[in-house]
Scaffold this motif. Structure first.
Motif, PDB file in Angstrom:
ATOM      1  N   PHE A   1       0.850  -1.182   0.000  1.00 19.74           N
ATOM      2  CA  PHE A   1       0.000   0.000   0.000  1.00 19.74           C
ATOM      3  C   PHE A   1       0.882   1.226   0.000  1.00 19.74           C
ATOM      4  O   PHE A   1       1.828   1.306   0.760  1.00 19.74           O
ATOM      5  CB  PHE A   1      -0.925  -0.025   1.210  1.00 19.74           C
ATOM      6  CG  PHE A   1      -1.985   1.031   1.169  1.00 19.74           C
ATOM      7  CD1 PHE A   1      -3.095   0.837   0.376  1.00 19.74           C
ATOM      8  CD2 PHE A   1      -1.864   2.180   1.892  1.00 19.74           C
ATOM      9  CE1 PHE A   1      -4.091   1.802   0.316  1.00 19.74           C
ATOM     10  CE2 PHE A   1      -2.844   3.141   1.859  1.00 19.74           C
ATOM     11  CZ  PHE A   1      -3.958   2.946   1.072  1.00 19.74           C
ATOM     12  N   CYS A   2       0.574   2.178  -0.821  1.00 10.95           N
ATOM     13  CA  CYS A   2       1.421   3.356  -1.011  1.00 10.95           C
ATOM     14  C   CYS A   2       0.766   4.572  -0.351  1.00 10.95           C
ATOM     15  O   CYS A   2      -0.031   5.276  -0.962  1.00 10.95           O
ATOM     16  CB  CYS A   2       1.638   3.574  -2.495  1.00 10.95           C
ATOM     17  SG  CYS A   2       2.854   4.832  -2.843  1.00 10.95           S
ATOM     18  N   ARG A   3       1.121   4.809   0.891  1.00  9.78           N
ATOM     19  CA  ARG A   3       0.523   5.896   1.664  1.00  9.78           C
ATOM     20  C   ARG A   3       0.759   7.264   1.028  1.00  9.78           C
ATOM     21  O   ARG A   3      -0.089   8.158   1.112  1.00  9.78           O
ATOM     22  CB  ARG A   3       1.094   5.849   3.079  1.00  9.78           C
ATOM     23  CG  ARG A   3       0.560   6.907   3.984  1.00  9.78           C
ATOM     24  CD  ARG A   3       1.113   6.716   5.364  1.00  9.78           C
ATOM     25  NE  ARG A   3       0.929   7.916   6.138  1.00  9.78           N
ATOM     26  CZ  ARG A   3       1.251   8.037   7.392  1.00  9.78           C
ATOM     27  NH1 ARG A   3       1.790   7.020   8.018  1.00  9.78           N
ATOM     28  NH2 ARG A   3       1.046   9.144   8.029  1.00  9.78           N
ATOM     29  N   SER A   4       1.920   7.424   0.383  1.00  8.86           N
ATOM     30  CA  SER A   4       2.239   8.726  -0.217  1.00  8.86           C
ATOM     31  C   SER A   4       1.241   9.113  -1.311  1.00  8.86           C
ATOM     32  O   SER A   4       0.998  10.301  -1.528  1.00  8.86           O
ATOM     33  CB  SER A   4       3.661   8.733  -0.761  1.00  8.86           C
ATOM     34  OG  SER A   4       3.819   7.710  -1.716  1.00  8.86           O
ATOM     35  N   VAL A   5       0.641   8.143  -1.977  1.00 11.59           N
ATOM     36  CA  VAL A   5      -0.382   8.444  -2.983  1.00 11.59           C
ATOM     37  C   VAL A   5      -1.577   9.110  -2.308  1.00 11.59           C
ATOM     38  O   VAL A   5      -2.057  10.152  -2.738  1.00 11.59           O
ATOM     39  CB  VAL A   5      -0.812   7.176  -3.749  1.00 11.59           C
ATOM     40  CG1 VAL A   5      -2.048   7.449  -4.598  1.00 11.59           C
ATOM     41  CG2 VAL A   5       0.327   6.655  -4.607  1.00 11.59           C
ATOM     42  N   GLY A   6      -2.063   8.514  -1.235  1.00  9.93           N
ATOM     43  CA  GLY A   6      -3.187   9.084  -0.502  1.00  9.93           C
ATOM     44  C   GLY A   6      -2.878  10.461   0.043  1.00  9.93           C
ATOM     45  O   GLY A   6      -3.711  11.374  -0.014  1.00  9.93           O
ATOM     46  N   GLU A   7      -1.669  10.629   0.572  1.00  6.78           N
ATOM     47  CA  GLU A   7      -1.290  11.932   1.116  1.00  6.78           C
ATOM     48  C   GLU A   7      -1.247  12.999   0.027  1.00  6.78           C
ATOM     49  O   GLU A   7      -1.677  14.133   0.239  1.00  6.78           O
ATOM     50  CB  GLU A   7       0.063  11.828   1.814  1.00  6.78           C
ATOM     51  CG  GLU A   7      -0.008  11.007   3.095  1.00  6.78           C
ATOM     52  CD  GLU A   7       1.344  10.751   3.716  1.00  6.78           C
ATOM     53  OE1 GLU A   7       2.383  10.964   3.051  1.00  6.78           O
ATOM     54  OE2 GLU A   7       1.372  10.309   4.871  1.00  6.78           O
ATOM     55  N   ALA A   8      -0.756  12.641  -1.141  1.00  6.06           N
ATOM     56  CA  ALA A   8      -0.706  13.599  -2.253  1.00  6.06           C
ATOM     57  C   ALA A   8      -2.113  13.994  -2.688  1.00  6.06           C
ATOM     58  O   ALA A   8      -2.393  15.173  -2.920  1.00  6.06           O
ATOM     59  CB  ALA A   8       0.073  13.008  -3.424  1.00  6.06           C
ATOM     60  N   VAL A   9      -3.010  13.022  -2.774  1.00  6.22           N
ATOM     61  CA  VAL A   9      -4.393  13.311  -3.178  1.00  6.22           C
ATOM     62  C   VAL A   9      -5.062  14.213  -2.150  1.00  6.22           C
ATOM     63  O   VAL A   9      -5.715  15.201  -2.506  1.00  6.22           O
ATOM     64  CB  VAL A   9      -5.188  12.008  -3.386  1.00  6.22           C
ATOM     65  CG1 VAL A   9      -6.664  12.297  -3.580  1.00  6.22           C
ATOM     66  CG2 VAL A   9      -4.633  11.222  -4.567  1.00  6.22           C
ATOM     67  N   VAL A  10      -4.896  13.910  -0.888  1.00  4.66           N
ATOM     68  CA  VAL A  10      -5.495  14.734   0.170  1.00  4.66           C
ATOM     69  C   VAL A  10      -4.955  16.164   0.102  1.00  4.66           C
ATOM     70  O   VAL A  10      -5.689  17.119   0.346  1.00  4.66           O
ATOM     71  CB  VAL A  10      -5.233  14.107   1.561  1.00  4.66           C
ATOM     72  CG1 VAL A  10      -5.582  15.067   2.684  1.00  4.66           C
ATOM     73  CG2 VAL A  10      -6.031  12.823   1.709  1.00  4.66           C
ATOM     74  N   ALA A  11      -3.694  16.301  -0.300  1.00  3.07           N
ATOM     75  CA  ALA A  11      -3.079  17.629  -0.406  1.00  3.07           C
ATOM     76  C   ALA A  11      -3.486  18.364  -1.679  1.00  3.07           C
ATOM     77  O   ALA A  11      -3.034  19.484  -1.926  1.00  3.07           O
ATOM     78  CB  ALA A  11      -1.563  17.495  -0.348  1.00  3.07           C
ATOM     79  N   GLY A  12      -4.324  17.737  -2.515  1.00  4.87           N
ATOM     80  CA  GLY A  12      -4.817  18.403  -3.708  1.00  4.87           C
ATOM     81  C   GLY A  12      -3.944  18.231  -4.932  1.00  4.87           C
ATOM     82  O   GLY A  12      -4.023  19.020  -5.873  1.00  4.87           O
ATOM     83  N   LYS A  13      -3.128  17.215  -4.931  1.00  2.00           N
ATOM     84  CA  LYS A  13      -2.248  16.956  -6.068  1.00  2.00           C
ATOM     85  C   LYS A  13      -2.874  15.941  -7.018  1.00  2.00           C
ATOM     86  O   LYS A  13      -3.573  15.036  -6.594  1.00  2.00           O
ATOM     87  CB  LYS A  13      -0.885  16.419  -5.606  1.00  2.00           C
ATOM     88  CG  LYS A  13      -0.215  17.249  -4.539  1.00  2.00           C
ATOM     89  CD  LYS A  13      -0.032  18.680  -4.988  1.00  2.00           C
ATOM     90  CE  LYS A  13       0.657  19.493  -3.905  1.00  2.00           C
ATOM     91  NZ  LYS A  13       0.185  20.829  -3.796  1.00  2.00           N
TER      92      LYS A  13
END
Length: 86
Positions: free
Chosen positions: A1-13
Motif C-alpha cells: 500500500f502506497c501511503r504517499s499516494v493518498g497523502e498527495a491526493v489529500v493535499a490536492g495533487k
C-alpha cells in the motif's frame, strides 16, 4: 500500500501512476504509461478546471480507504464471533 499516494491526493495533487497502482487506487489516480505523462500534465496545466475536477474525484475516491469505510467492511466479519464471545 502506497501511503504517499493518498497523502498527495489529500493535499490536492494530481497523482499520475502506473497501471498497478491505478488498480489499487481506482479514481484516486490517473493511470498512465510513461509515454503519456507529458500529455496528461500539459492537458491539466492548460485546463485548470479539469485539474480541479480530477482532484475532487480523486479525493472522493479515497473515501474507500477511510476509517469509516474500513469499519463498515470489517465489523460484519466479527458480528457472529462477538455474539458467541458475549
Amino acid at each position: 500500500f502506497c501511503r504517499s499516494v493518498g497523502e498527495a491526493v489529500v493535499a490536492g495533487k494530481l497523482v499520475i501512476a502506473d497501471q498497478a497502482l491505478s488498480e489499487i487506487f481506482g479514481d484516486a489516480v490517473v493511470p498512465a504509461r510513461p509515454d503519456e505523462v507529458d500529455a496528461i500534465i500539459a492537458h491539466h496545466v492548460a485546463h485548470p478546471l479539469d485539474y480541479c475536477d480530477r482532484v475532487r474525484l480523486a479525493q472522493a475516491a479515497l473515501e474507500h480507504w477511510s476509517a469509516a469505510a474500513f469499519r463498515a467492511r470489517i465489523l460484519p466479519l466479527f458480528e457472529g464471533s462477538m455474539a458467541v464471545a458475549a
